[in-house]
Design a protein around this motif. Structure first.
Motif, PDB file in Angstrom:
ATOM      1  N   VAL A  99       0.856  -1.178   0.000  1.00  0.00           N
ATOM      2  CA  VAL A  99       0.000   0.000   0.000  1.00  0.00           C
ATOM      3  C   VAL A  99       0.892   1.228   0.000  1.00  0.00           C
ATOM      4  O   VAL A  99       1.765   1.377   0.862  1.00  0.00           O
ATOM      5  N   SER A 100       0.686   2.122  -0.961  1.00  0.00           N
ATOM      6  CA  SER A 100       1.517   3.313  -1.083  1.00  0.00           C
ATOM      7  C   SER A 100       1.227   4.297   0.036  1.00  0.00           C
ATOM      8  O   SER A 100       0.275   4.131   0.802  1.00  0.00           O
ATOM      9  N   LYS A 101       2.036   5.341   0.123  1.00  0.00           N
ATOM     10  CA  LYS A 101       1.857   6.346   1.176  1.00  0.00           C
ATOM     11  C   LYS A 101       0.580   7.147   0.995  1.00  0.00           C
ATOM     12  O   LYS A 101       0.145   7.849   1.902  1.00  0.00           O
ATOM     13  N   LYS A 102      -0.027   7.046  -0.166  1.00  0.00           N
ATOM     14  CA  LYS A 102      -1.314   7.695  -0.418  1.00  0.00           C
ATOM     15  C   LYS A 102      -2.478   6.743  -0.171  1.00  0.00           C
ATOM     16  O   LYS A 102      -3.626   7.058  -0.455  1.00  0.00           O
ATOM     17  N   GLY A 103      -2.173   5.533   0.328  1.00  0.00           N
ATOM     18  CA  GLY A 103      -3.211   4.575   0.627  1.00  0.00           C
ATOM     19  C   GLY A 103      -3.673   3.764  -0.565  1.00  0.00           C
ATOM     20  O   GLY A 103      -4.697   3.086  -0.494  1.00  0.00           O
ATOM     21  N   LYS A 104      -2.916   3.804  -1.666  1.00  0.00           N
ATOM     22  CA  LYS A 104      -3.299   3.085  -2.882  1.00  0.00           C
ATOM     23  C   LYS A 104      -2.622   1.718  -2.914  1.00  0.00           C
ATOM     24  O   LYS A 104      -1.429   1.598  -2.676  1.00  0.00           O
ATOM     25  N   THR A 105      -3.398   0.688  -3.230  1.00  0.00           N
ATOM     26  CA  THR A 105      -2.838  -0.655  -3.337  1.00  0.00           C
ATOM     27  C   THR A 105      -2.076  -0.797  -4.650  1.00  0.00           C
ATOM     28  O   THR A 105      -2.608  -0.519  -5.720  1.00  0.00           O
ATOM     29  N   CYS A 106      -0.808  -1.219  -4.577  1.00  0.00           N
ATOM     30  CA  CYS A 106       0.039  -1.353  -5.761  1.00  0.00           C
ATOM     31  C   CYS A 106       0.516  -2.796  -5.895  1.00  0.00           C
ATOM     32  O   CYS A 106       0.693  -3.500  -4.903  1.00  0.00           O
ATOM     33  N   GLN A 107       0.738  -3.207  -7.131  1.00  0.00           N
ATOM     34  CA  GLN A 107       1.238  -4.544  -7.409  1.00  0.00           C
ATOM     35  C   GLN A 107       2.387  -4.445  -8.402  1.00  0.00           C
ATOM     36  O   GLN A 107       2.253  -3.831  -9.457  1.00  0.00           O
ATOM     37  N   LEU A 108       3.515  -5.046  -8.052  1.00  0.00           N
ATOM     38  CA  LEU A 108       4.703  -4.991  -8.893  1.00  0.00           C
ATOM     39  C   LEU A 108       5.171  -6.394  -9.237  1.00  0.00           C
ATOM     40  O   LEU A 108       5.078  -7.304  -8.423  1.00  0.00           O
ATOM     41  N   HIS A 109       5.677  -6.557 -10.439  1.00  0.00           N
ATOM     42  CA  HIS A 109       6.246  -7.833 -10.844  1.00  0.00           C
ATOM     43  C   HIS A 109       7.736  -7.851 -10.476  1.00  0.00           C
ATOM     44  O   HIS A 109       8.462  -6.893 -10.729  1.00  0.00           O
ATOM     45  N   ILE A 110       8.163  -8.952  -9.876  1.00  0.00           N
ATOM     46  CA  ILE A 110       9.543  -9.102  -9.428  1.00  0.00           C
ATOM     47  C   ILE A 110      10.218 -10.219 -10.232  1.00  0.00           C
ATOM     48  O   ILE A 110       9.666 -11.316 -10.373  1.00  0.00           O
ATOM     49  N   THR A 111      11.414  -9.942 -10.755  1.00  0.00           N
ATOM     50  CA  THR A 111      12.208 -10.947 -11.445  1.00  0.00           C
ATOM     51  C   THR A 111      13.598 -10.960 -10.827  1.00  0.00           C
ATOM     52  O   THR A 111      14.313  -9.949 -10.875  1.00  0.00           O
ATOM     53  N   GLU A 112      13.956 -12.090 -10.214  1.00  0.00           N
ATOM     54  CA  GLU A 112      15.245 -12.237  -9.541  1.00  0.00           C
ATOM     55  C   GLU A 112      15.532 -11.061  -8.609  1.00  0.00           C
ATOM     56  O   GLU A 112      16.553 -10.384  -8.711  1.00  0.00           O
ATOM     57  N   ASP A 113      14.601 -10.811  -7.705  1.00  0.00           N
ATOM     58  CA  ASP A 113      14.706  -9.776  -6.654  1.00  0.00           C
ATOM     59  C   ASP A 113      14.570  -8.350  -7.166  1.00  0.00           C
ATOM     60  O   ASP A 113      14.673  -7.407  -6.377  1.00  0.00           O
ATOM     61  N   THR A 114      14.350  -8.149  -8.460  1.00  0.00           N
ATOM     62  CA  THR A 114      14.333  -6.801  -9.026  1.00  0.00           C
ATOM     63  C   THR A 114      12.953  -6.459  -9.582  1.00  0.00           C
ATOM     64  O   THR A 114      12.312  -7.295 -10.237  1.00  0.00           O
ATOM     65  N   VAL A 115      12.488  -5.239  -9.306  1.00  0.00           N
ATOM     66  CA  VAL A 115      11.210  -4.777  -9.857  1.00  0.00           C
ATOM     67  C   VAL A 115      11.351  -4.618 -11.361  1.00  0.00           C
ATOM     68  O   VAL A 115      12.243  -3.924 -11.848  1.00  0.00           O
ATOM     69  N   THR A 116      10.471  -5.258 -12.116  1.00  0.00           N
ATOM     70  CA  THR A 116      10.551  -5.203 -13.579  1.00  0.00           C
ATOM     71  C   THR A 116       9.377  -4.462 -14.192  1.00  0.00           C
ATOM     72  O   THR A 116       9.264  -4.377 -15.415  1.00  0.00           O
ATOM     73  N   ALA A 117       8.491  -3.911 -13.353  1.00  0.00           N
ATOM     74  CA  ALA A 117       7.364  -3.129 -13.859  1.00  0.00           C
ATOM     75  C   ALA A 117       7.461  -1.721 -13.298  1.00  0.00           C
ATOM     76  O   ALA A 117       7.951  -1.519 -12.178  1.00  0.00           O
ATOM     77  N   LYS A 118       7.004  -0.755 -14.052  1.00  0.00           N
ATOM     78  CA  LYS A 118       7.059   0.643 -13.638  1.00  0.00           C
ATOM     79  C   LYS A 118       6.157   0.852 -12.439  1.00  0.00           C
ATOM     80  O   LYS A 118       5.021   0.381 -12.395  1.00  0.00           O
ATOM     81  N   MET A 119       6.645   1.571 -11.446  1.00  0.00           N
ATOM     82  CA  MET A 119       5.854   1.823 -10.245  1.00  0.00           C
ATOM     83  C   MET A 119       4.718   2.778 -10.567  1.00  0.00           C
ATOM     84  O   MET A 119       4.876   3.735 -11.311  1.00  0.00           O
ATOM     85  N   GLU A 120       3.544   2.486  -9.985  1.00  0.00           N
ATOM     86  CA  GLU A 120       2.380   3.339 -10.225  1.00  0.00           C
ATOM     87  C   GLU A 120       2.532   4.677  -9.507  1.00  0.00           C
ATOM     88  O   GLU A 120       1.938   5.664  -9.893  1.00  0.00           O
ATOM     89  N   GLU A 121       3.337   4.705  -8.455  1.00  0.00           N
ATOM     90  CA  GLU A 121       3.567   5.956  -7.721  1.00  0.00           C
ATOM     91  C   GLU A 121       5.041   6.031  -7.358  1.00  0.00           C
ATOM     92  O   GLU A 121       5.565   5.124  -6.718  1.00  0.00           O
ATOM     93  N   PRO A 122       5.759   7.095  -7.721  1.00  0.00           N
ATOM     94  CA  PRO A 122       7.170   7.220  -7.353  1.00  0.00           C
ATOM     95  C   PRO A 122       7.321   7.226  -5.847  1.00  0.00           C
ATOM     96  O   PRO A 122       6.520   7.845  -5.138  1.00  0.00           O
ATOM     97  N   PRO A 123       8.292   6.523  -5.312  1.00  0.00           N
ATOM     98  CA  PRO A 123       8.493   6.503  -3.858  1.00  0.00           C
ATOM     99  C   PRO A 123       8.796   7.888  -3.303  1.00  0.00           C
ATOM    100  O   PRO A 123       9.478   8.694  -3.946  1.00  0.00           O
ATOM    101  N   ASN A 124       8.280   8.147  -2.129  1.00  0.00           N
ATOM    102  CA  ASN A 124       8.545   9.394  -1.454  1.00  0.00           C
ATOM    103  C   ASN A 124       9.377   9.092  -0.213  1.00  0.00           C
ATOM    104  O   ASN A 124       8.882   8.563   0.767  1.00  0.00           O
ATOM    105  N   ILE A 125      10.657   9.386  -0.264  1.00  0.00           N
ATOM    106  CA  ILE A 125      11.543   9.002   0.833  1.00  0.00           C
ATOM    107  C   ILE A 125      11.795  10.149   1.810  1.00  0.00           C
ATOM    108  O   ILE A 125      12.579  10.032   2.711  1.00  0.00           O
ATOM    109  N   LYS A 126      11.107  11.248   1.605  1.00  0.00           N
ATOM    110  CA  LYS A 126      11.314  12.385   2.520  1.00  0.00           C
ATOM    111  C   LYS A 126      10.510  12.197   3.785  1.00  0.00           C
ATOM    112  O   LYS A 126       9.464  11.581   3.779  1.00  0.00           O
TER     113      LYS A 126
END
Length: 223
Positions: free
Chosen positions: A196-223
Motif C-alpha cells: 500500500v503506497s503512502k497515499k493509501g493506494k494498493t500497488c502490485q509490482l512484478h519481481i524478477t530475480e529480486d528486481t522490480v521489472t514493472a514501472k511503479m504506479e507511484e514514485p516513492p517518497n523518501i522524505k
C-alpha cells in the motif's frame, strides 16, 4: 436508508485483520447474511491507536470500508488501543446481539492462536449462544493468467540505483513494506509484490530475480 432485514433474531459479525484475506471473509459473511436475511457487521481490532496505523493498515481499512459500503453492511467497526482481541470481540458481539461469528484461519494474521485452536476455545468459553464459523484461507495466490504463487511472505522494497530491489530484512533504506508471492516452480525470487503506497493506494509490482521489472504506479517518497 438501509433496507430493514427480515430476521432480526439473527445477526452476523465478521472479524478481519490486515492482509489479503479480509475481503474474502467480508464477502463470505455477506453471503451468509443474504441467506439469513439478517444484519451484518464487520470488526477489526488492533493494539495500536488509530493515529499510529501505518500506510498499509490504513489502506486495508479504507478498502474494507469501501467494500462494506458497496455490500450495504450495517456497520464497519474499528476497535483500536485494545489489549485483548477476545475482550473487544465479546463486547461488540454483546452490544450488537450477535448470534453468528465469522473468523479466518490463517497463520499469516494476528489471530495466530486460531491455528493452535486456543483462540477458538477462548471464544467458545467467553461467548455462549454464538455460532462460530471458521473460514479456511487459501495459502496460495492465483493470477488471472492461471500462474500459481506460494503463500505470501513479508518483504520490503529498497531503492537500488535506477530500480528497486526486494528484501526480506527491514532496514532504514526500505521504502515500502508488503507481501511477496513467489511463483511456484522457480528457484529465484520471481513473483508479485503487493503493498500500500503512502497515499493509501494498493500497488502490485512484478519481481524478477529480486528486481522490480514493472514501472511503479507511484514514485516513492523518501522524505
Amino acid at each position: 436508508m438501509k433496507k430493514i432485514k427480515g430476521r432480526m433474531d439473527e445477526s452476523i459479525l465478521v472479524c478481519v485483520y490486515y492482509g489479503p484475506n479480509g475481503e474474502r471473509l467480508i464477502r463470505r459473511g455477506h453471503k451468509l447474511a443474504q441467506i439469513m436475511n439478517c444484519p451484518l457487521y464487520v470488526l477489526t481490532v488492533d493494539q495500536k491507536a488509530y493515529d499510529e496505523f501505518d500506510a498499509e493498515k490504513s489502506g486495508y481499512i479504507e478498502r474494507w470500508e469501501e467494500l462494506c459500503n458497496e455490500l450495504d453492511v450495517d456497520e464497519f467497526i474499528v476497535r483500536d488501543n485494545e489489549r485483548s482481541s477476545v475482550k473487544a470481540i465479546k463486547e461488540v458481539a454483546h452490544n450488537l446481539n450477535i448470534t453468528q461469528l465469522v473468523i479466518g484461519q490463517s497463520p499469516q494474521n494476528r489471530w495466530e492462536e486460531i491455528t493452535k485452536g486456543s483462540f477458538v476455545n477462548v471464544l467458545l468459553r467467553e461467548m455462549t449462544f454464538i455460532d462460530i464459523h471458521i473460514v479456511s484461507i487459501d495459502r496460495t495466490l492465483k493470477s488471472e493468467d492461471d500462474t500459481m504463487y506460494e503463500k505470501g511472505v513479508r518483504g520490503f522494497l529498497q531503492e537500488d540505483g535506477d530500480t528497486y530491489k526486494l528484501r526480506f530484512t527491514r532496514s532504514n533504506d526500505c521504502l515500502y513494506e508488503g507481501i511477496f508471492y513467489k511463483e511456484i516452480g522457480t528457484d529465484f525470487n520471481n513473483g508479485v509484490f503487493k503493498f500500500v503506497s503512502k497515499k493509501g493506494k494498493t500497488c502490485q509490482l512484478h519481481i524478477t530475480e529480486d528486481t522490480v521489472t514493472a514501472k511503479m504506479e507511484e514514485p516513492p517518497n523518501i522524505k
